[in-house]
Each structure stands twice: as structure tokens, then as C-alpha cells.
Motif scaffolding. Sequence first.
Motif: not given
Length: 120
Positions: A1-9, A98-103
Motif C-alpha cells: 500500500m502506498r499512501i500519498a500525503g494529504a489530499a484535497d477533497e 507486476d508485483e502489485d497484481e501478483r500481490r
Amino acid sequence: MRIAGAADERDNGWEQHQPRFRVCFFAGGDAPSASWSTDTYDAAGADVLEVVQWAQDHAGSERLYAIALVDEDHTLPADQCRGSTWLVGMDANEFQVDEDERRCFAAMLARRGKRVLGLR
């Protein structure tokens, strides 16, 4: 999982309050080169947690399940305007590139026969 910084809704251009989900059940496919048979259902009038609950109830111990959000882009030709965004799992018959799809696929296999939500 990758979390980006604060997002603007406020950067959304639109919202959908009546989502349509696609639930796919996959059976077989246990040999490395075998394909999976697929049963597909569309669900509306529910949120994603209710759809996951329904999917895990109906998958049983033998089948995998995946859930996608279905949407339409009417700027595309009619035979190409409907598309899916996978929310849980993926198409079991797609090659994992890719690795994300294999996971993701490994997680589907690990969930088979197990309950991940117990809302009742």
C-alpha cells in the motif's frame, strides 16, 4: 500500500451516490495454466461493505471473488463506454504483470473460504 500525503477533497469534479458494483466469482483454475470459470453479477442499492458481505457469503469455500466499481464514460463509443475499477481483487484470468497484481491475486487466494467482514 502506498499512501500519498494529504489530499484535497475539493479536487473532485463529480460524485456518484448510487454506485453499481460488479461481483465476479471464479472457480477452478487451480493448475498453473488452467483458466477460471467466471460467474458475474451486478449489484446496486448497496455500499461496498454490503457487497463484500454478499460476495463472501456466496463465494463459499471453493470460489474466489472480486468486486469492481462499474462506471460509464459517454465520451467513448457505445461498445467501449463501460469500464470497471477493481476495488477488491482482480480478474483471475488476467496475467499478473507486476508485483502489485501478483500481490492482489495472492490475497484473493488467501481469502478463499474466509470471512473478511462480519457485519451481521
